[in-house]
Scaffold this motif. Structure first.
Motif, PDB file in Angstrom:
ATOM      1  N   VAL A  92       0.569  -1.232  -0.037  1.00  0.00           N
ATOM      2  CA  VAL A  92       0.063  -0.251   0.155  1.00  0.00           C
ATOM      3  C   VAL A  92       0.717   1.220   0.029  1.00  0.00           C
ATOM      4  CG1 VAL A  92      -2.018  -1.225   1.108  1.00  0.00           C
ATOM      5  CG2 VAL A  92      -0.351   0.055   2.371  1.00  0.00           C
ATOM      6  N   ARG A  93       2.017   0.971  -0.055  1.00  0.00           N
ATOM      7  CA  ARG A  93       2.998   2.413  -0.062  1.00  0.00           C
ATOM      8  C   ARG A  93       3.023   2.893  -1.497  1.00  0.00           C
ATOM      9  NH1 ARG A  93       8.560  -0.555   2.348  1.00  0.00           N
ATOM     10  NH2 ARG A  93       7.707  -0.767   4.742  1.00  0.00           N
ATOM     11  N   PRO A  94       3.318   4.297  -1.821  1.00  0.00           N
ATOM     12  CA  PRO A  94       2.970   4.663  -3.059  1.00  0.00           C
ATOM     13  C   PRO A  94       4.154   3.913  -3.957  1.00  0.00           C
ATOM     14  CG  PRO A  94       3.104   6.362  -1.382  1.00  0.00           C
ATOM     15  CD  PRO A  94       3.419   5.111  -0.533  1.00  0.00           C
ATOM     16  N   VAL A  95       3.712   3.710  -5.085  1.00  0.00           N
ATOM     17  CA  VAL A  95       4.714   3.059  -6.171  1.00  0.00           C
ATOM     18  C   VAL A  95       5.251   4.303  -6.769  1.00  0.00           C
ATOM     19  CG1 VAL A  95       4.495   1.824  -8.464  1.00  0.00           C
ATOM     20  CG2 VAL A  95       2.852   1.398  -6.612  1.00  0.00           C
ATOM     21  N   ASN A  96       6.798   3.768  -6.693  1.00  0.00           N
ATOM     22  CA  ASN A  96       7.737   4.730  -7.454  1.00  0.00           C
ATOM     23  C   ASN A  96       7.832   4.649  -8.732  1.00  0.00           C
ATOM     24  OD1 ASN A  96      10.095   6.174  -8.079  1.00  0.00           O
ATOM     25  ND2 ASN A  96      10.607   6.024  -5.821  1.00  0.00           N
ATOM     26  N   ILE A  97       7.032   5.439  -9.320  1.00  0.00           N
ATOM     27  CA  ILE A  97       6.981   5.362 -10.880  1.00  0.00           C
ATOM     28  C   ILE A  97       8.216   5.773 -11.511  1.00  0.00           C
ATOM     29  CG2 ILE A  97       5.652   5.874 -13.018  1.00  0.00           C
ATOM     30  CD1 ILE A  97       3.670   4.573 -11.035  1.00  0.00           C
ATOM     31  N   GLY A  98       9.123   6.728 -10.837  1.00  0.00           N
ATOM     32  CA  GLY A  98      10.165   7.125 -11.313  1.00  0.00           C
ATOM     33  C   GLY A  98      11.349   6.218 -11.518  1.00  0.00           C
ATOM     34  N   TRP A  99      11.438   5.319 -10.345  1.00  0.00           N
ATOM     35  CA  TRP A  99      12.238   4.290 -10.506  1.00  0.00           C
ATOM     36  C   TRP A  99      11.860   3.240 -11.402  1.00  0.00           C
ATOM     37  CZ3 TRP A  99      13.451   2.704  -4.507  1.00  0.00           C
ATOM     38  CH2 TRP A  99      13.979   3.537  -4.000  1.00  0.00           C
TER      39      TRP A  99
END
Length: 219
Positions: A118-125
């Protein structure tokens, strides 16, 4: 045209034209097309969020840059290649990709505690890794067609075997390209070429013809 078409143009430009031939006609036209598509899909520094504050460490120096100064040193293409556009896009606009990623991870890692999911998905990585990987795959799988000067059965047969593997690789990049497409343009817009020409000044030219003319002049 879609942002998936933009992706292919970026891969092609970076592999064949961006360094040694950057000032030659095939390269300048390709870059102009890319910049036009970046504008059409809202992926330029024109859309920077002034409220987004980030500091950047300069490699090898005890110095930090404010985001405005950092972005001033980037072209629009570099702004996209470095994933900076994702900082300026509301996280919620990536919802389709976020859902897709979570469904897949829950299937692969069913025993991972839910609080990790449920943590934010790191789209940048995700974007930076996939784009770099896709560029490497593009270079490996770039077709080697045509006959070299002279005729060597051994060399040509070896290249043909290599081309068969390259074909297999290219046939299996769709899933990565679709994710990168979704990152570049969550709306998956398809802009008609007429609109690109009339509204954005897109150069709709025959690149094969331009490339051939360039090769004749330079080789």
């Amino acid at each position: 045209m879609t942002a998936k078409d933009l992706l292919q143009k970026i891969l092609d430009y970076r592999y064949l034209w961006a360094s040694s031939y950057a000032s030659d006609k095939p390269a300048t036209i390709r870059l102009a097309q890319i910049n036009t598509l970046l504008e059409a899909f809202g992926l330029t520094k024109k859309h920077v969020n002034p409220l987004m504050q980030v500091k950047y460490s300069i490699l090898g120096k005890k110095q930090e840059l404010e985001r405005s100064h950092y972005l001033n040193g980037l072209t629009n293409l570099e702004y996209v290649l470095k994933g900076e556009f994702l900082r300026d896009r509301p996280y919620e606009e990536n919802q389709e990709l976020i859902t897709q990623a979570l469904i897949t991870m829950r299937e692969i890692y069913p025993h991972v505690p839910e609080e990790h999911m449920v943590r934010p998905v790191n789209i940048g990585w995700m974007y930076n890794w996939l784009l770099n990987f896709r560029q490497q795959v593009y270079e490996v799988a770039y077709p080697n067609r045509g006959m070299d000067e002279g005729f060597s059965v051994g060399l040509l047969y070896g290249k043909e075997l290599g081309n068969k593997l390259k074909d297999l690789i290219r046939d299996n990049t769709e899933c990565i390209d679709n994710v990168l497409w979704l990152i570049l343009d969550p709306l998956k817009r398809d802009i008609e070429i007429e609109k690109l020409i009339q509204q954005y000044g897109y150069q709709d030219v025959n690149l094969d013809s331009i490339d051939l003319e360039w090769r004749i002049e330079n080789y």
